[in-house]
Write an enzyme that holds these catalytic residues in place. Structure first.
Site, PDB file in Angstrom:
ATOM      1  N   CYS A 199      32.085  38.188  53.909  1.00 12.07           N
ATOM      2  CA  CYS A 199      32.060  38.818  55.514  1.00 12.07           C
ATOM      3  C   CYS A 199      31.726  40.011  55.767  1.00 12.07           C
ATOM      4  O   CYS A 199      31.856  40.952  54.739  1.00 12.07           O
ATOM      5  CB  CYS A 199      33.440  38.592  55.586  1.00 12.07           C
ATOM      6  SG  CYS A 199      34.062  39.088  57.373  1.00 12.07           S
ATOM      7  N   CYS A 214      37.475  45.288  57.023  1.00 10.43           N
ATOM      8  CA  CYS A 214      38.696  45.302  56.921  1.00 10.43           C
ATOM      9  C   CYS A 214      39.415  45.933  55.282  1.00 10.43           C
ATOM     10  O   CYS A 214      39.045  45.052  54.489  1.00 10.43           O
ATOM     11  CB  CYS A 214      39.439  43.901  57.064  1.00 10.43           C
ATOM     12  SG  CYS A 214      38.503  43.199  58.682  1.00 10.43           S
ATOM     13  N   CYS A 242      41.005  43.468  52.595  1.00 12.02           N
ATOM     14  CA  CYS A 242      40.474  42.013  52.623  1.00 12.02           C
ATOM     15  C   CYS A 242      39.546  41.876  51.430  1.00 12.02           C
ATOM     16  O   CYS A 242      38.682  42.409  51.359  1.00 12.02           O
ATOM     17  CB  CYS A 242      39.793  41.656  53.937  1.00 12.02           C
ATOM     18  SG  CYS A 242      39.375  39.739  53.750  1.00 12.02           S
ATOM     19  N   CYS A 258      45.566  24.500  58.513  1.00 11.94           N
ATOM     20  CA  CYS A 258      44.860  25.742  59.161  1.00 11.94           C
ATOM     21  C   CYS A 258      43.784  26.082  58.145  1.00 11.94           C
ATOM     22  O   CYS A 258      43.739  26.240  56.689  1.00 11.94           O
ATOM     23  CB  CYS A 258      45.814  27.232  58.905  1.00 11.94           C
ATOM     24  SG  CYS A 258      47.436  26.866  59.759  1.00 11.94           S
ATOM     25  N   CYS A 316      44.913  24.151  62.988  1.00 11.46           N
ATOM     26  CA  CYS A 316      44.733  25.646  63.310  1.00 11.46           C
ATOM     27  C   CYS A 316      43.458  26.048  62.598  1.00 11.46           C
ATOM     28  O   CYS A 316      43.175  25.731  61.696  1.00 11.46           O
ATOM     29  CB  CYS A 316      45.999  26.492  62.912  1.00 11.46           C
ATOM     30  SG  CYS A 316      45.793  28.106  62.949  1.00 11.46           S
ATOM     31  N   CYS A 346      48.258  32.080  67.890  1.00 13.50           N
ATOM     32  CA  CYS A 346      48.873  32.532  66.743  1.00 13.50           C
ATOM     33  C   CYS A 346      48.309  33.895  66.428  1.00 13.50           C
ATOM     34  O   CYS A 346      47.172  34.192  66.307  1.00 13.50           O
ATOM     35  CB  CYS A 346      48.418  31.613  65.562  1.00 13.50           C
ATOM     36  SG  CYS A 346      49.032  32.029  63.718  1.00 13.50           S
ATOM     37  N   ARG A 358      56.204  33.760  61.687  1.00 12.41           N
ATOM     38  CA  ARG A 358      55.850  33.249  60.322  1.00 12.41           C
ATOM     39  C   ARG A 358      55.925  34.121  59.156  1.00 12.41           C
ATOM     40  O   ARG A 358      55.381  35.348  59.094  1.00 12.41           O
ATOM     41  CB  ARG A 358      54.409  32.602  60.571  1.00 12.41           C
ATOM     42  CG  ARG A 358      53.681  31.941  59.128  1.00 12.41           C
ATOM     43  CD  ARG A 358      52.361  31.399  59.485  1.00 12.41           C
ATOM     44  NE  ARG A 358      52.444  30.504  60.471  1.00 12.41           N
ATOM     45  CZ  ARG A 358      52.394  29.121  60.349  1.00 12.41           C
ATOM     46  NH1 ARG A 358      52.864  28.745  59.052  1.00 12.41           N
ATOM     47  NH2 ARG A 358      52.785  28.333  61.456  1.00 12.41           N
TER      48      ARG A 358
HETATM   49  N1  SAM Z   1      37.858  36.593  59.421  1.00 12.13           N
HETATM   50  C1  SAM Z   1      38.820  35.976  60.378  1.00 12.13           C
HETATM   51  C2  SAM Z   1      39.975  37.239  60.961  1.00 12.13           C
HETATM   52  O1  SAM Z   1      39.615  38.249  60.420  1.00 12.13           O
HETATM   53  O2  SAM Z   1      40.630  37.029  61.967  1.00 12.13           O
HETATM   54  C3  SAM Z   1      39.659  35.113  59.670  1.00 12.13           C
HETATM   55  C4  SAM Z   1      40.253  35.171  58.149  1.00 12.13           C
HETATM   56  S1  SAM Z   1      41.084  36.509  57.713  1.00 12.13           S
HETATM   57  C5  SAM Z   1      41.353  36.717  56.202  1.00 12.13           C
HETATM   58  C6  SAM Z   1      42.870  36.265  58.545  1.00 12.13           C
HETATM   59  C7  SAM Z   1      44.133  37.104  58.340  1.00 12.13           C
HETATM   60  O3  SAM Z   1      44.282  37.539  56.978  1.00 12.13           O
HETATM   61  C8  SAM Z   1      43.756  38.746  58.600  1.00 12.13           C
HETATM   62  O4  SAM Z   1      43.797  38.726  59.990  1.00 12.13           O
HETATM   63  C9  SAM Z   1      44.906  39.139  57.939  1.00 12.13           C
HETATM   64  O5  SAM Z   1      46.081  39.413  58.763  1.00 12.13           O
HETATM   65  C10 SAM Z   1      45.411  38.266  56.834  1.00 12.13           C
HETATM   66  N2  SAM Z   1      44.872  38.934  55.490  1.00 12.13           N
HETATM   67  C11 SAM Z   1      43.672  39.181  54.927  1.00 12.13           C
HETATM   68  N3  SAM Z   1      43.767  39.682  53.692  1.00 12.13           N
HETATM   69  C12 SAM Z   1      45.133  40.025  53.386  1.00 12.13           C
HETATM   70  C13 SAM Z   1      45.749  40.793  52.452  1.00 12.13           C
HETATM   71  N4  SAM Z   1      45.216  41.205  51.360  1.00 12.13           N
HETATM   72  N5  SAM Z   1      47.261  40.982  52.782  1.00 12.13           N
HETATM   73  C14 SAM Z   1      47.863  40.417  53.632  1.00 12.13           C
HETATM   74  N6  SAM Z   1      46.911  39.658  54.702  1.00 12.13           N
HETATM   75  C15 SAM Z   1      45.746  39.561  54.677  1.00 12.13           C
HETATM   76 FE1  SF4 Z   2      36.195  39.365  57.311  1.00 13.76          FE
HETATM   77 FE2  SF4 Z   2      38.510  39.750  55.805  1.00 13.76          FE
HETATM   78 FE3  SF4 Z   2      38.140  41.000  58.087  1.00 13.76          FE
HETATM   79 FE4  SF4 Z   2      38.602  38.354  58.454  1.00 13.76          FE
HETATM   80  S1  SF4 Z   2      40.116  40.000  57.647  1.00 13.76           S
HETATM   81  S2  SF4 Z   2      36.921  39.837  59.232  1.00 13.76           S
HETATM   82  S3  SF4 Z   2      37.436  37.626  56.523  1.00 13.76           S
HETATM   83  S4  SF4 Z   2      36.693  41.051  56.197  1.00 13.76           S
END
Ligand code: SAM
Ligand code: SF4
Ligand code: DTB
Length: 327
Positions: free
Chosen positions: A67, A71, A74, A111, A142, A202, A274
């Site tokens: 990606c 973030c 992530c 989802c 979802c 959501c 949730r």
């Molecule tokens: N890329 C899209 C986005 O950012 O909306 C969808 C996938 S993203 C992985 C979905 C959600 O997963 C994020 O908004 C975050 O809240 C959660 N998430 C990702 N990594 C995480 C982590 N290490 N611990 C807890 N929640 C996490």
């Molecule tokens: Fe990309 Fe992870 Fe951020 Fe979603 S949470 S936008 S998958 S880096």
């Protein structure tokens, strides 16, 4: 001014003005003795839901890793050296087989998550097909695909999508400290598009990223004061991922997580709250406390997107021990 901010000051109807939560009010909830807070949350919960029923969704990462976004939590960001391997969009047959297996095991919603900043139109077409076919199995659908461009939410709605997950993730004030590649306002824009297309929203967040209690309360205020509160509010506990900037964050006091669930329940009485990421590291007793504080949905199945979730046997035993029913 952002549309969500504008709409937040106007009542939904002339008869029933919406309560606008202030930061001080939500901080006052957090400051209550824990027993008082949980009692209040459980009271609100029982006025709105069956307190012994938990909705179960199964997650599948249909496009993993690589990606563009940064973030800090992530595993799927291309900017960090994590164990997550980049994969292409999954073939539809595999997705449908996973959805059928999830249905057979007792999940009511499927989802699908993609590690994108947002979907390209040709990728979206493939996801639309997944939504149609999962829907045809008789499951709720979802997806979480990142930021949407104009017109994409309508296509998802036409395909039969029930929920779009797009988290605010953290307080607007703290957002820039964990994510720099897009903004909190970008997230609000996508939420507006999802809402306008008539798809259930959501949206929730992550706690334990080094934010203050004030930041946690700020996130709850921003979710509760959306033009309409999200139908589903995932509260994730940070899962520390080796290689990411948040890998070494100190673990937050678990009672602070329970307080966040309770604050979400009280401020968003009609929403499904949730109990999301981080469950694998929680004791059964802590999870029971989260349900008591008003959580009434969870992810079911041994994987979240890239990290683990309790296995089904453990969750089935927990449901039996607590007398919970799955919906
Ligand atoms: N890329 C899209 C986005 O950012 O909306 C969808 C996938 S993203 C992985 C979905 C959600 O997963 C994020 O908004 C975050 O809240 C959660 N998430 C990702 N990594 C995480 C982590 N290490 N611990 C807890 N929640 C996490
Ligand atoms: Fe990309 Fe992870 Fe951020 Fe979603 S949470 S936008 S998958 S880096
Ligand atoms: C949400 O709020 N939590 C889920 C779902 N929405 C997509 C994702 C949790 C991801 C946890 C880290 C991982 O497995 O990569």
């Amino acid at each position: 001014m952002h549309a969500s901010t504008l709409a937040a000051v106007s009542p939904v109807s002339a008869e029933k003005p919406v309560h606008r939560w202030t930061l001080d009010e939500v901080l006052a909830l957090y400051d209550l003795p824990l027993m008082d807070l949980i009692f209040r949350a459980q009271t609100v919960h029982r006025e709105n839901f069956d307190a012994n029923a938990i909705q179960r969704s199964t997650l599948l990462s249909v496009k993993t890793g690589g990606c563009s976004e940064d973030c800090n939590y992530c595993s799927q960001s291309a900017r960090y050296d994590t164990e997550t391997e980049r994969e292409r969009l999954m073939p539809i047959g595999e997705v449908i087989a996973a959805a059928q297996a999830a249905k057979d095991k007792g999940a009511s919603r499927f989802c699908m998550g993609a590690a994108w900043r947002g979907p390209k139109d040709n990728d979206l077409d493939k996801v639309l097909e997944m939504v149609r076919e999962v829907k045809a199995l008789g499951m709720q659908t979802c997806v979480t695909l990142g930021m949407l461009k104009s017109g994409q939410a309508e296509k998802l709605k036409d395909a039969g999508l029930d929920y779009y997950n797009h988290n605010l993730d953290t307080d607007k004030e703290f957002y820039g400290q964990v994510i720099k590649s897009h903004t909190h306002d970008d997230r609000l824009d996508t939420l507006d598009q999802v809402r306008d297309a008539g798809i259930n929203v959501c949206s929730g967040g992550i706690i334990g990223m080094g934010e203050s209690r004030k930041n946690r309360a700020g996130l709850i205020v921003q979710l509760a004061n959306l033009p309409k509160p999200p139908e589903s509010v995932p509260i994730n506990n940070l899962v520390p991922i080796p290689g990411t900037p948040l890998a070494e964050k100190d673990r937050l006091d678990p009672f602070e997580f329970v307080r966040t669930i309770a604050a979400a329940r009280i401020t968003m009485p009609g929403s499904w709250v949730r109990l999301s990421a981080g469950r694998q590291e929680m004791t059964d007793e802590l999870q029971a406390l989260c349900f008591l504080a008003g959580a009434n949905s969870m992810f079911y199945g041994e994987r979240l997107l890239t990290t683990g979730n309790p296995d089904i046997d453990r969750d089935d035993q927990l449901f039996a021990r607590l007398g919970l029913k799955a919906i």
